[in-house]
Design a protein around this motif. Structure first.
Motif, short mmCIF file in Angstrom:
data_model
loop_
_atom_site.label_atom_id
_atom_site.label_comp_id
_atom_site.label_asym_id
_atom_site.label_seq_id
_atom_site.Cartn_x
_atom_site.Cartn_y
_atom_site.Cartn_z
N ASN A 1 -14.52 -29.95 2.10
CA ASN A 1 -13.52 -29.75 1.06
C ASN A 1 -12.13 -29.87 1.69
OD1 ASN A 1 -12.38 -27.15 1.80
ND2 ASN A 1 -14.16 -26.14 0.92
N SER A 2 -11.11 -29.86 0.85
CA SER A 2 -9.77 -30.20 1.35
C SER A 2 -8.92 -28.98 1.70
CB SER A 2 -9.04 -31.06 0.30
OG SER A 2 -8.95 -30.35 -0.91
N THR A 3 -9.51 -27.82 1.80
CA THR A 3 -8.75 -26.61 2.10
C THR A 3 -8.67 -26.41 3.61
OG1 THR A 3 -9.46 -25.65 0.01
CG2 THR A 3 -8.61 -24.13 1.68
N ALA A 4 -7.51 -26.75 4.18
CA ALA A 4 -7.38 -26.76 5.64
C ALA A 4 -7.52 -25.37 6.24
CB ALA A 4 -6.02 -27.37 6.02
N PRO B 1 -12.31 -32.30 -3.27
CA PRO B 1 -11.80 -31.15 -4.03
C PRO B 1 -11.52 -29.97 -3.07
CG PRO B 1 -13.91 -31.92 -4.94
CD PRO B 1 -13.69 -32.64 -3.66
N PRO B 2 -10.69 -29.02 -3.49
CA PRO B 2 -10.35 -27.88 -2.62
C PRO B 2 -11.53 -26.95 -2.35
CG PRO B 2 -9.33 -27.64 -4.80
CD PRO B 2 -9.90 -29.02 -4.74
N ALA C 1 -20.39 -34.50 -5.97
CA ALA C 1 -20.25 -35.94 -6.19
C ALA C 1 -18.89 -36.43 -5.73
CB ALA C 1 -20.46 -36.25 -7.66
N ALA C 2 -17.85 -35.67 -6.04
CA ALA C 2 -16.52 -36.09 -5.63
C ALA C 2 -16.35 -36.00 -4.12
CB ALA C 2 -15.47 -35.21 -6.31
N VAL D 1 -15.15 -19.22 -3.92
CA VAL D 1 -14.91 -19.68 -2.54
C VAL D 1 -13.49 -19.37 -2.09
CG1 VAL D 1 -14.74 -21.72 -1.06
CG2 VAL D 1 -16.64 -21.51 -2.69
N LEU D 2 -12.51 -19.73 -2.90
CA LEU D 2 -11.12 -19.62 -2.40
C LEU D 2 -10.64 -18.18 -2.33
CD1 LEU D 2 -9.56 -22.83 -3.92
CD2 LEU D 2 -10.55 -22.42 -1.66
#
Lengths: 212, 212, 212, 212, 212, 212
Positions: free
Chosen positions: A9-12, A40-41, A50-51, A146-147
């Motif tokens: 995912n894109s959450t660094a 996605p984040p 899928a993304a 998650v976040l």
């Protein structure tokens, strides 16, 4: 070259805590943490998977091209693992997969504490697919997104701990598995609180990847 | 809008024969055939699946955006079906999946005649994943590569027929399933030659998609 | 000739609502509804199945003799399906079987809402026998007896809806399956009330039988 | 303290080659090799397992008392693993178990080449018990008795290699697993001869035990 | 009252040999042998099962009405066992079922030698349905039709023996199961010829029925 | 010679009640009751199983040497059954195994009422290992420790009965299985209280052993 830990995912910030856990788990090995910036984040259901799949496969291909010794796909859902393996000659393992196999090698029965109820079918399906259902007590949701693990770690940790305690009390288990890459940051705290071993998938994967 | 039949490999001639079979199987429905031009020319193993997955998901997403009533993934390996479903709200089915479920609905035991031996584990694994192994006689290779079905159809057909006849003689089966989208062009001939029903996945999928 | 929908119990009013549902589901096909007049008024356990089997097989044999294109056994327990298939050369499918396979083809996880608790083991056993347990959330009883669906439809519908809503809230499912042929008459109402697809076995079977 | 590698048969020469393999596989760890002197000279069937179990459990208990960090049961049949685990708080793993899980973590399909045909049912049963049958091509006998590996290594090696080559040619596999602790001494030679990875259970166990 | 052994086919000579075997197997119990006169002369496939089911259920109902202590369905295919149980309050067991459970209770791995290849899928399916596949070597056809066992016993016996010897040589088994009620008359001879135990389903059922 | 009933724990009072049940269950057979004096007083978890295994195998070996006709391992966990079989040429069966197979032969769905929650995973695992999970409702703990059955039989009986009644009310079962050898002494009382058959493993084993 090093082992590559890919956060799909894109959450660094999640990549950072994952990498710290991996490095602590196998201090003699060299890890790099890569973030899948086009994903996605957070990955919380099949649409996110899928993304996240195309950019993940692209990163695995890059890792192979740069001579990675091994790749860890650091999402507990183990997305696209078979496809990822076909993109690289080195070992490619998932963190859910690693956690389940660690418990199986010890002969342990385990329950999984994951994030939202929507995550349960994927985790159950993966365990069934790996053939390890005989080790499963129950997959349980903590109702922590998650976040939230990044944003309000303390409150999230308390709710994960409560559900894990219920698992210990009700499921007849030998160990608890934390069902989200983002839970790496609360593993330590949970170990002080629970009376059974706590398996973290990132830690398990970081150790397995260096001996496969 | 129409049903979209996606050929996840880049061989346009295969798309043509697949589309012809689909249209003949469900004359009252409207089908479009799309070729995945960025994919390998044939999908014959996990590396091909990995390369074919991102453009396939992109095409499924486009189909959804254009209001497709349904999507058929026309590769017998049923690549990335779960991920594809997450890219579109309409029904998304595979041709391997459709062939196996058709046999199961009829209560038939079947054998599959596929292309090369390397294709066997994926097909076996899919049948097991769908829960339908109790219907399986054996997955058999005809040693005909995917593209030979396009290039030398007559010789390929003869070899597929021979293996199918062995399946009938040895496997105690009620039906034969043709294990490659490209075999749609030999289905008719095989039906005149074999004493049991011949199931073609494209035909089965084209009929199912219009009633789901 | 037509497709024959056999109601294997002797309650003719149920045959009527089943036939209406089948005809509406596949308007281009011709259906006849047959009632098994020598069978018990409802099939609610193994003793009823045993009593219903001989007249059911006799009706399937008659249907075959009269050239039926296909036969639907319209009891959700799918009684004596293997034996029924041996009495007729045409496709013979069950409505439970059809509902489960429809969900499987869509990749859906489902729960079943059936009548009395005594029906649960048969339904669970059938799903397991078809190999589709990986799609099952839970089989749930609404505590509505089969005939109450005919006699007090409104109250019965309310109780089925309540249990279906519990399934949606608790089971992590994509769809609800109605577990009794007699529920065909409440399907429409439930579809307005539930946030997930509602699968009716009669409808699914009527569509499948015409494309097998 | 060290990791204890227990050879549950009484053939000390086998203990030596097992220990050498373990030490080479994980050079940073300390291993001791123990021979079960009260056991039969080789374990080739259920009677041998029964005779070998009590002294094995006694040795595991001693290992625990002396503070072992981990125990490897170095017989490919993984005898009495569950009971052995109950005798020690540290990790206790088998070499068959380790080989199968290594293949599973890599996503590999494998065949096993073992000693005599009588060994096949136990190995098949263990793989099924671990839930890993989906990775299995075939369990094959080389017709080499356990002790022949010690007494005429060269001839034994040739026969194991022949059967392994047949497995590669016929089973559609990604890797070969050597199905006997005594084969540790021919692993190196086989690796030069076979075109797929060769998994040795002792090596796999020695690496896993240090990261569990 | 007595135990009723129902031969679900109409060949009275088979009933005689079945009854003799049952009586010899449990000399302290009283058995009656009933022939299903409205059934086909032999049950060799699903069409025969369908034809044999209604008269079989009728006989089970009569047995219950006359106070039978137990019922044995003496056809190795175990036709309509669940429905038969629903017709009688006493124990109702099949001879295939009894043979498989006897082997399972002893912890034996077995192969089945049956009549024609067409019988194999039913037997395999039953073993799988009982959950006992882990005990199965292979189901093998002797190519002896059911009635040949009555008409040319000696030749039939020789061919059954040959296939049983192949099973012993190739399948790694502890016991052979004779897969047809009509084989009761050759059991004795086979026991003198084979080096492993020979399980006869009629014998096993006659002993079990008196202790359930 | 006689059938030997081995109580694998060292509590002689349990051996007495087990022997009495066995003798009553099969009055025509001769039973001896042996106590494993070197074992723990009760077997309630894997550590107890490990401690109990060596003396148990020693007793089975002695029974074989003295010509036992059969051996019953009278602990519901069926400890070391495979190993025990390898120590004796006669039939060796477990009481858990016998209870489950009795239910399976009758076609019954059952729940098990056992002692403490810690016993549940072993019992579930055994049922799965025997392949009989399709017959299982639920394994339930009564929270009665093994020895309480000896020390305060009346109170223990009441608690077992309560849990059994819950099983009948909630699990959709045909029979209840008592999940501890020590429950033999309360079987009679429970049979007067419960509306479904009560299966006692000692009774089932005593009957089976004489007909295998």
């Amino acid at each position: 070259m090093a082992f590559i830990v890919i956060n799909p995912n894109s959450t660094a910030a999640m990549t950072d805590s994952i990498l710290a856990m991996a490095q602590a788990a196998a201090p003699g090995a060299a890890f790099e943490g890569w973030t899948s910036t086009l994903a996605p984040p957070a990955i919380q259901g099949p649409a996110d998977v899928a993304a996240a799949t195309p950019p993940l496969l692209e990163l695995v291909t890059q890792a192979a091209r740069r001579g990675a010794e091994g790749v860890i796909v650091a999402c507990f859902d183990d997305p696209a693992l078979a496809e990822a393996r076909a993109c690289a000659p080195c070992p490619v393992i998932g963190i859910g997969q690693s956690a389940f196999h660690k418990a199986a090698l010890r002969g342990w029965r385990f329950s999984v504490v994951t994030t939202l109820p929507a995550a349960i079918p994927t985790v159950e399906g993966n365990i069934r697919g790996y053939g390890l259902s005989q080790h499963l007590g129950r997959v349980r949701a903590s109702n922590v997104p998650v976040l939230a693990l990044e944003e309000d770690t303390e409150a999230a940790c308390a709710r994960v701990a409560e559900e894990a305690e219920r698992a210990v009390a009700e499921d007849g288990i030998d160990a608890v598995i934390l069902g989200c890459a983002g839970m790496a940051r609360v593993t330590g705290h949970l170990r002080t609180r629970l009376p059974v071993p706590v398996i973290d998938g990132v830690e398990a994967a970081a150790r397995f990847i260096s001996v496969l």
